[in-house]
Design a protein around this motif. Structure first.
Motif, mmCIF file in Angstrom:
data_model
loop_
_atom_site.group_PDB
_atom_site.id
_atom_site.type_symbol
_atom_site.label_atom_id
_atom_site.label_comp_id
_atom_site.label_asym_id
_atom_site.label_seq_id
_atom_site.Cartn_x
_atom_site.Cartn_y
_atom_site.Cartn_z
ATOM 1 N N ILE A 1 0.843 -1.187 0.000
ATOM 2 C CA ILE A 1 0.000 0.000 0.000
ATOM 3 C C ILE A 1 0.880 1.238 0.000
ATOM 4 O O ILE A 1 2.069 1.167 0.339
ATOM 5 C CB ILE A 1 -0.948 0.039 1.233
ATOM 6 C CG1 ILE A 1 -0.130 0.118 2.531
ATOM 7 C CG2 ILE A 1 -1.890 -1.159 1.241
ATOM 8 C CD1 ILE A 1 -0.978 0.327 3.783
ATOM 9 N N THR A 2 0.298 2.369 -0.359
ATOM 10 C CA THR A 2 1.051 3.625 -0.381
ATOM 11 C C THR A 2 1.031 4.292 0.990
ATOM 12 O O THR A 2 0.243 3.924 1.873
ATOM 13 C CB THR A 2 0.444 4.589 -1.409
ATOM 14 O OG1 THR A 2 -0.889 4.944 -0.983
ATOM 15 C CG2 THR A 2 0.385 3.947 -2.793
ATOM 16 N N ALA A 3 1.873 5.308 1.146
ATOM 17 C CA ALA A 3 1.890 6.078 2.392
ATOM 18 C C ALA A 3 0.558 6.784 2.609
ATOM 19 O O ALA A 3 0.083 6.917 3.737
ATOM 20 C CB ALA A 3 3.035 7.095 2.356
ATOM 21 N N ALA A 4 -0.058 7.237 1.512
ATOM 22 C CA ALA A 4 -1.350 7.913 1.616
ATOM 23 C C ALA A 4 -2.427 6.949 2.138
ATOM 24 O O ALA A 4 -3.262 7.332 2.959
ATOM 25 C CB ALA A 4 -1.765 8.471 0.261
ATOM 26 N N THR A 5 -2.397 5.706 1.670
ATOM 27 C CA THR A 5 -3.367 4.709 2.141
ATOM 28 C C THR A 5 -3.136 4.400 3.610
ATOM 29 O O THR A 5 -4.088 4.274 4.391
ATOM 30 C CB THR A 5 -3.261 3.416 1.315
ATOM 31 O OG1 THR A 5 -3.585 3.716 -0.052
ATOM 32 C CG2 THR A 5 -4.202 2.345 1.830
ATOM 33 N N TYR A 6 -1.879 4.307 4.005
ATOM 34 C CA TYR A 6 -1.570 4.069 5.414
ATOM 35 C C TYR A 6 -2.151 5.175 6.296
ATOM 36 O O TYR A 6 -2.795 4.914 7.305
ATOM 37 C CB TYR A 6 -0.064 3.994 5.619
ATOM 38 C CG TYR A 6 0.350 4.063 7.088
ATOM 39 C CD1 TYR A 6 0.178 2.973 7.915
ATOM 40 C CD2 TYR A 6 0.887 5.237 7.612
ATOM 41 C CE1 TYR A 6 0.527 3.051 9.272
ATOM 42 C CE2 TYR A 6 1.238 5.328 8.940
ATOM 43 C CZ TYR A 6 1.061 4.230 9.773
ATOM 44 O OH TYR A 6 1.403 4.323 11.103
#
Length: 322
Positions: free
Chosen positions: A311-316
């Protein structure tokens, strides 16, 4: 023209795995938007006449009162998209100015919906826990795939067990299950249907959603009778389901006797493509004496998924608090 628009709209919604479609009045006409795991996006802006035609078309085919534009209405319809049946649930209501809005809920067949787990071992964990009797609760917001997960577990059990579902309404049609639908006008509430269901001697009860104290008590009574009961509940964490059940009047002693697992899940966008389910499953002693590791497990799983590039940092950041 409206039928073609409806087909195009549902095709686009299925392609995005949208959970809801909104047809909302605006100053210039109507905005048609799709809700998916990434948020709400505008599909098309249409003129007032087109929006009203779409509302009329849906209400007519869903056996709703076409002439009623102020009072809330609900309806249902099965629509075929690419030769695959899609269950639709409709809700309409008029605002203070008499302008009507429509929300369509899309219910995918769990056979055709790709349930991909961010942590594959979690599927095995779910099926292992489901071999025990008691109450197994699935929590998460609307569109998190709770019903799909619950039906997948029940379907696996149905190979050697009798499964009976009690829902309001029946969302997913499964010919291998005995499926009962709540009808308060006919005296068929959750409690009454569970009593009827017990005469059929099922091994597994599926109670669609625990919404109130009566449903909570009915689900607990079925679990106390020695059955496995699967149900969904709105809570913000896995451990939050315990407090939610207490708030609905379930005594703590009964919870300790019947609660087998509390599960919280979300559907997350992968970094590359597609979506995946992430679960937090709390069982055993962790339910009653949660450690710091238990309380932080959801965030730790997300951190690891980001480190692994899943997952991306934004999703995290978007999902770190549930």
């Amino acid at each position: 023209m409206i039928e073609e628009m409806m087909t195009a709209l549902l095709t686009a919604a299925v392609a995005q795995r949208a959970s809801d479609i909104y047809v909302l009045p605006v100053v210039t006409g109507y905005h048609i938007s799709l809700r998916s795991v990434t948020g709400v996006t505008l599909w098309r802006a249409v003129a007032p006449g087109i929006g009203r035609q779409l509302l009329t078309y849906v209400k007519f085919h869903a056996n709703m009162a076409v002439s009623e534009q102020r009072r809330p209405q609900v309806g249902a319809l099965t629509w075929s998209v690419a030769d695959t049946p899609l269950e639709l649930r409709f809700s309409t209501v008029g605002d203070y100015a008499g302008q009507e809005s429509l929300v369509m809920r899309l219910i995918y067949s769990y056979h055709t919906r790709d349930l991909d787990y961010l942590i594959p071992e979690q599927r095995t964990q779910l099926l292992r826990v489901a071999r025990r009797r008691g109450l197994m609760v699935f929590a998460g917001p609307t569109g998190a795939g709770k019903t799909t997960t619950m039906y997948t577990v029940a379907s696996h059990l149905a190979t050697t067990a009798v499964v009976l579902t009690i829902e309001d309404p029946v969302e997913i049609k499964e010919p291998r299950f005995i499926q009962l639908q709540v009808n308060p006008q006919a005296g068929m509430d959750y409690d009454a249907l569970i009593k009827v269901g017990l005469r059929h001697r099922p091994d597994v009860f599926v109670v669609g959603e625990i919404r109130d104290a009566a449903t909570a008590q009915a689900a607990v009574r079925a679990a106390l009778s020695g059955h496995l009961v699967l149900s969904t509940l709105h809570a913000q964490t896995a451990l939050g389901t315990l407090q939610r059940l207490r708030d609905l009047g379930v005594p703590g002693e009964q919870l300790r006797q019947v609660l087998t697992a509390a599960c919280y899940q979300r559907v997350l966008p992968r970094a590359s493509q597609g979506m995946a389910v992430l679960l937090d499953v709390v069982t055993g002693a962790e339910l009653w004496q949660p450690t710091q590791a238990t309380q932080e497990r959801w965030m730790r799983q997300l951190e690891q998924a980001q480190l692994n590039g899943q997952i991306t940092a934004a999703t995290y950041q978007a999902y770190r608090y549930g």
